[in-house]
Structure formats: C-alpha cells, structure tokens
Motif scaffolding. Sequence first.
Motif, short mmCIF file in Angstrom:
data_model
loop_
_atom_site.label_atom_id
_atom_site.label_comp_id
_atom_site.label_asym_id
_atom_site.label_seq_id
_atom_site.Cartn_x
_atom_site.Cartn_y
_atom_site.Cartn_z
N SER A 37 -5.24 -84.31 105.43
CA SER A 37 -4.51 -84.61 106.87
C SER A 37 -3.38 -83.43 106.63
O SER A 37 -2.90 -83.08 105.71
CB SER A 37 -3.91 -85.92 107.09
N TRP A 38 -3.09 -83.12 108.10
CA TRP A 38 -1.87 -82.12 108.02
C TRP A 38 -0.56 -82.83 108.31
O TRP A 38 0.41 -81.90 108.27
CB TRP A 38 -1.98 -81.13 109.34
N ARG A 39 -0.64 -83.98 108.19
CA ARG A 39 0.49 -84.78 108.43
C ARG A 39 1.73 -84.57 107.52
O ARG A 39 1.42 -84.43 106.25
CB ARG A 39 0.32 -86.34 108.36
N GLN A 40 2.79 -84.38 107.99
CA GLN A 40 3.73 -84.08 107.01
C GLN A 40 4.66 -85.24 106.48
O GLN A 40 4.69 -86.22 107.46
CB GLN A 40 4.91 -83.01 107.29
N LEU A 41 5.42 -85.09 105.63
CA LEU A 41 6.38 -86.32 104.98
C LEU A 41 7.82 -86.04 105.35
O LEU A 41 8.47 -85.01 104.85
CB LEU A 41 6.01 -86.39 103.60
N GLU A 42 8.38 -87.29 105.88
CA GLU A 42 9.56 -87.15 106.18
C GLU A 42 10.24 -87.92 105.13
O GLU A 42 10.10 -89.15 104.95
CB GLU A 42 10.09 -87.80 107.54
N LEU A 43 11.56 -87.41 104.21
CA LEU A 43 12.03 -88.23 103.13
C LEU A 43 13.13 -88.36 103.52
O LEU A 43 14.02 -87.50 104.00
CB LEU A 43 11.82 -87.33 101.98
N SER A 44 13.59 -89.65 103.36
CA SER A 44 15.11 -90.02 103.63
C SER A 44 15.94 -89.54 102.49
O SER A 44 15.33 -89.45 101.18
CB SER A 44 15.53 -91.62 103.56
N PRO A 45 17.30 -89.15 102.56
CA PRO A 45 18.19 -88.79 101.60
C PRO A 45 18.15 -89.83 100.29
O PRO A 45 18.13 -89.70 99.17
CB PRO A 45 19.44 -88.66 102.03
N GLU A 46 17.97 -91.30 100.84
CA GLU A 46 17.90 -92.25 99.69
C GLU A 46 16.62 -92.31 98.89
O GLU A 46 16.60 -92.52 97.66
CB GLU A 46 17.80 -93.69 100.42
N ASP A 79 -5.29 -69.75 113.84
CA ASP A 79 -4.64 -71.11 114.01
C ASP A 79 -4.66 -71.82 112.66
O ASP A 79 -3.84 -72.55 112.17
CB ASP A 79 -5.34 -72.03 115.03
N LEU A 80 -5.82 -71.75 111.94
CA LEU A 80 -5.94 -72.40 110.55
C LEU A 80 -4.98 -71.73 109.51
O LEU A 80 -4.51 -72.23 108.80
CB LEU A 80 -7.54 -72.23 110.06
N LEU A 81 -4.97 -70.54 109.59
CA LEU A 81 -4.14 -69.80 108.85
C LEU A 81 -2.80 -70.06 109.00
O LEU A 81 -1.97 -70.33 107.90
CB LEU A 81 -4.33 -68.20 108.78
N GLU A 82 -2.15 -70.37 110.27
CA GLU A 82 -0.99 -70.64 110.41
C GLU A 82 -0.75 -72.03 110.00
O GLU A 82 0.38 -72.29 109.51
CB GLU A 82 -0.60 -70.63 111.89
N LYS A 83 -1.33 -73.09 110.18
CA LYS A 83 -1.48 -74.46 109.73
C LYS A 83 -1.22 -74.40 108.33
O LYS A 83 -0.41 -75.21 107.77
CB LYS A 83 -2.52 -75.37 110.25
N SER A 84 -2.09 -73.63 107.64
CA SER A 84 -2.28 -73.44 106.24
C SER A 84 -0.68 -73.10 105.65
O SER A 84 -0.45 -73.78 104.76
CB SER A 84 -3.23 -72.76 105.68
N GLU A 85 -0.21 -72.01 106.37
CA GLU A 85 0.94 -71.86 105.58
C GLU A 85 1.93 -72.48 105.71
O GLU A 85 2.96 -72.68 104.79
CB GLU A 85 1.26 -70.19 106.45
#
Length: 285
Positions: A37-46, A79-85
């Motif tokens: 998946s391309w979903r990114q991870l949001e991490l809290s400072p905690e 588009d794939l190159l951009e997502k990959s980068e």
Amino acid sequence: MLIGAHVSTQGGILTAFDRAQAIGAEAVQIHATAPQSWRQLELSPETVAEFRDRMAATGLDAFFLHAVYLINLATAREDLLEKSEGSLRHYLELANLLGARGVIFHPGSHKGLGFDQVLEQLGAAMGRALLAAPGESLLLIENSAGAGDNVGSSFNQIRRMMEAVDSDRVRLCLDTAHAFTAGYDLASAEGLAAMVEELEREIGTSRLAAIHANDSKAPLGSNRDRHENIGDGFIGAEGFRRLLAEPRLTGAPLLLEVPGLEGKGPDRANVERLRELAGLPPLPG
Ligand SMILES: [Zn+2]
Ligand SMILES: [Zn+2]
C-alpha cells in the motif's frame, strides 16, 4: 555479530521490540506501513519518544525499515516514479525520526527498457529522496533475484546505481537467497569466495550495511525469489556455516526473512540455527 530478524508490527510499530525479544533477535527489520500500500504513517511525538526509549532500553539499535514493495524507480511511468520517490522519502523521514539505521528497498523493474536506459533516472530519484530527507538514515539497495527485469541482481549493477547517486548515505543490503538464485553459488566454498571477491572489487564490503539471511527454496541461477528456513534449502547448513565464518560479511547485522518452522515468519528456531552455525552460544532461557 548480530543475528536478528524481520518481525511483524501488527498492533503498531512499538510491538516490534517485544516480538524481536521473544525470538532472541539482536537486530530488527520491520515494514513501517503495509508493504502493498502507498498509505503513509503519521506518528505522534509520544509514539516517537516511546519508540526511541524502547530502542535504548532493549539495545535493539540495529533497526531497519523495509520500504513498500510497490516502489519502482526503474519504471517508464511518470506517476509511478513520482509515487515511488515520495514513498522512499517518507520512509527515510520515518527512519530519521525513529533513529533507525536505514531503509532497505527494492529498486524495481525496467520492464524491458534495459538497465542502461533507467540508470540515470534511478540515481536521480534516490538522490532527490535522500536530499529531501536529510539526516543520518542510510538508504540500502537490496540485491534482486533477477526475475521480471528486476534491476540490481549483480554487484556491478548495484555499484553503478550507487555511483549514479550523489550521496554518501547509499549502502548495500545483501539478500543471500536472492544472490543464490541470481547465480552466486553460496552453497559451495568456491562460490562464496568468488562472491565475496566480486563484492569487494565492485562495491567494497565496507558498504555492506545489512544481510538478509535466507536459505533458498529455488535452485542456483533460477532467478526465483523463494525463501526457505536456514539449512532446509539449496544453500544449506554448510553454506551458511561458511558464510557466517566470513568476517568481511558478518560485520553487518543479519536479518532473517524466512517462512519459519510453523509458517508464521522468522522464529526462534531459525535464530538458533544461525547462532549454532556461527558458533555462538544458544539463547538464554
Ligand atoms: Zn526485500
Ligand atoms: Zn530480502
């Protein structure tokens, strides 16, 4: 010598430490996000603070992130190159934030274009991702088995990729199963010696920053990517015994990515097998 493993982070990235300790791993690799998946991870400072605390408390600082499998820096699709980068940059940022040593990734497939055609693009994309995520985290190119026009199945190609990047943060992750099916005969003493000599000549073992220690279910030169438990595949116990006695390789942390005896991924039994073949004492308890 550090012997460790890829572990699941089901339930959150903090769970990696307990899982690593449960199987006696001294080095760790995780997928920070779902690898398909391309979903990114949001991490809290905690969470970041707690992660760094756990790393310090457990001493598991040989910690690596494995990038998502969708990445293809050798693609002709813009588009794939951009997502990959973008995904690679995100992972490098996560590694910096968490204090991980680096990000291991598969550079991708040129899908018939040819390696020479995509080399410059590959180098430029890696360079931009590194520049956009300044910090200590390394970028590790993992060697491929060479299937489906995947680039990076030889040390020569990986050296040329490294030279195409304007950064001193690029390293090699050597996957033993991929190397074997790409044609490096790790099952024989001569094959191991030839591989180490080629690695030294092309890249330098000083740039080897991690090893994926996997036996192979597929035969030598088959270009197939099928991992097997240590000692049960074509590389075999003696192949690993010789490999683990090679100090130019074992300065890098070893990470298991094997199916496990019960099919649930890297387990204590495979950690024990590597330790025994390396002449290390068994795990306590
Ligand atoms: Zn990999
Ligand atoms: Zn691997």
